[in-house]
Design a protein around this motif. Structure first.
Motif, PDB file in Angstrom:
ATOM      1  N   PRO A 100       0.805  -1.224   0.000  1.00 24.11           N
ATOM      2  CA  PRO A 100       0.000   0.000   0.000  1.00 24.11           C
ATOM      3  C   PRO A 100       0.841   1.280   0.000  1.00 24.11           C
ATOM      4  N   GLY A 101       2.113   1.195   0.384  1.00 18.20           N
ATOM      5  CA  GLY A 101       2.983   2.374   0.401  1.00 18.20           C
ATOM      6  C   GLY A 101       3.831   2.515  -0.850  1.00 18.20           C
ATOM      7  N   GLN A 102       3.521   1.779  -1.902  1.00 20.93           N
ATOM      8  CA  GLN A 102       4.333   1.748  -3.122  1.00 20.93           C
ATOM      9  C   GLN A 102       4.515   3.131  -3.739  1.00 20.93           C
ATOM     10  N   GLN A 103       3.432   3.882  -3.895  1.00 22.10           N
ATOM     11  CA  GLN A 103       3.520   5.202  -4.530  1.00 22.10           C
ATOM     12  C   GLN A 103       4.358   6.179  -3.700  1.00 22.10           C
ATOM     13  N   GLU A 104       4.172   6.164  -2.394  1.00 26.29           N
ATOM     14  CA  GLU A 104       4.945   7.051  -1.518  1.00 26.29           C
ATOM     15  C   GLU A 104       6.433   6.696  -1.564  1.00 26.29           C
ATOM     16  N   CYS A 105       6.721   5.401  -1.531  1.00 26.93           N
ATOM     17  CA  CYS A 105       8.108   4.931  -1.591  1.00 26.93           C
ATOM     18  C   CYS A 105       8.772   5.377  -2.898  1.00 26.93           C
ATOM     19  N   GLY A 112      19.048  -0.435  -5.549  1.00 26.35           N
ATOM     20  CA  GLY A 112      17.973  -1.151  -4.878  1.00 26.35           C
ATOM     21  C   GLY A 112      16.651  -1.007  -5.598  1.00 26.35           C
ATOM     22  N   VAL A 113      15.670  -1.744  -5.107  1.00 26.85           N
ATOM     23  CA  VAL A 113      14.313  -1.675  -5.637  1.00 26.85           C
ATOM     24  C   VAL A 113      13.504  -0.799  -4.694  1.00 26.85           C
ATOM     25  N   TRP A 114      12.948   0.257  -5.241  1.00 23.12           N
ATOM     26  CA  TRP A 114      12.181   1.224  -4.462  1.00 23.12           C
ATOM     27  C   TRP A 114      10.870   1.496  -5.184  1.00 23.12           C
ATOM     28  N   GLY A 115       9.748   1.202  -4.548  1.00 24.30           N
ATOM     29  CA  GLY A 115       8.454   1.443  -5.159  1.00 24.30           C
ATOM     30  C   GLY A 115       8.229   0.649  -6.438  1.00 24.30           C
ATOM     31  N   GLY A 116       8.883  -0.493  -6.557  1.00 24.03           N
ATOM     32  CA  GLY A 116       8.714  -1.337  -7.734  1.00 24.03           C
ATOM     33  C   GLY A 116       9.635  -1.010  -8.885  1.00 24.03           C
ATOM     34  N   VAL A 117      10.514  -0.034  -8.693  1.00 22.87           N
ATOM     35  CA  VAL A 117      11.451   0.369  -9.736  1.00 22.87           C
ATOM     36  C   VAL A 117      12.870   0.077  -9.263  1.00 22.87           C
ATOM     37  N   ILE A 118      13.698  -0.418 -10.171  1.00 16.80           N
ATOM     38  CA  ILE A 118      15.089  -0.718  -9.850  1.00 16.80           C
ATOM     39  C   ILE A 118      15.906   0.554 -10.048  1.00 16.80           C
ATOM     40  N   PHE A 119      16.691   0.906  -9.046  1.00 17.80           N
ATOM     41  CA  PHE A 119      17.593   2.053  -9.144  1.00 17.80           C
ATOM     42  C   PHE A 119      19.029   1.539  -9.181  1.00 17.80           C
ATOM     43  N   VAL A 120      19.786   2.003 -10.161  1.00 17.30           N
ATOM     44  CA  VAL A 120      21.208   1.669 -10.282  1.00 17.30           C
ATOM     45  C   VAL A 120      21.945   2.977 -10.525  1.00 17.30           C
ATOM     46  N   ASP A 121      22.849   3.332  -9.648  1.00 13.38           N
ATOM     47  CA  ASP A 121      23.579   4.599  -9.729  1.00 13.38           C
ATOM     48  C   ASP A 121      22.620   5.788  -9.842  1.00 13.38           C
ATOM     49  N   GLY A 122      21.478   5.701  -9.151  1.00 15.26           N
ATOM     50  CA  GLY A 122      20.503   6.778  -9.165  1.00 15.26           C
ATOM     51  C   GLY A 122      19.603   6.807 -10.389  1.00 15.26           C
ATOM     52  N   GLU A 123      19.815   5.913 -11.343  1.00 19.62           N
ATOM     53  CA  GLU A 123      19.001   5.839 -12.562  1.00 19.62           C
ATOM     54  C   GLU A 123      17.878   4.833 -12.381  1.00 19.62           C
ATOM     55  N   GLN A 148       5.342   5.357 -16.994  1.00 21.72           N
ATOM     56  CA  GLN A 148       4.015   4.830 -17.254  1.00 21.72           C
ATOM     57  C   GLN A 148       3.494   3.978 -16.111  1.00 21.72           C
ATOM     58  N   ILE A 149       4.396   3.341 -15.343  1.00 23.40           N
ATOM     59  CA  ILE A 149       3.907   2.498 -14.249  1.00 23.40           C
ATOM     60  C   ILE A 149       3.530   3.347 -13.041  1.00 23.40           C
ATOM     61  N   ALA A 150       4.150   4.470 -12.892  1.00 23.90           N
ATOM     62  CA  ALA A 150       3.895   5.262 -11.685  1.00 23.90           C
ATOM     63  C   ALA A 150       2.692   6.150 -11.838  1.00 23.90           C
TER      64      ALA A 150
END
Length: 86
Positions: free
Chosen positions: A26-31, A43-54, A84-86
């Motif tokens: 339930p906190g996916q959008q906020e994350c 890391g994976v944050w809110g369902g998106v993978i971040f690598v070097d801030g990208e 599109q996912i967010a």
């Protein structure tokens, strides 16, 4: 592996599992909003993978992909942007 390790793993299956957990959270959008405001190194944050801030939707693990993974990637076309996912 502990559940928190999934979110910082280099393994493709772990990242996919973390993304699935995020999509049901339930906190996916906020994350995701917080991660976009202050991009994490990895890391994976809110369902998106971040690598070097990208932001990435998918990241293959280190090394050469297996033949199964290569054929799956060749048969699937993913035409979504992260926005599109967010």
């Amino acid at each position: 592996r502990g559940k928190t390790q999934l979110f910082f793993s280099e393994r493709t299956k772990d990242m996919q599992s973390a993304q699935a957990i995020c999509m049901a959270c339930p906190g996916q959008q906020e994350c995701l909003s917080q991660a976009r405001a202050n991009p994490p190194y990895a890391g994976v944050w809110g369902g998106v993978i971040f690598v070097d801030g990208e932001e990435l939707l998918f990241k293959r693990g280190r090394g050469r992909p297996s033949k199964k993974e290569q054929s799956e990637n060749n048969t699937k076309a993913l035409v979504l942007s992260v926005r599109q996912i967010a």
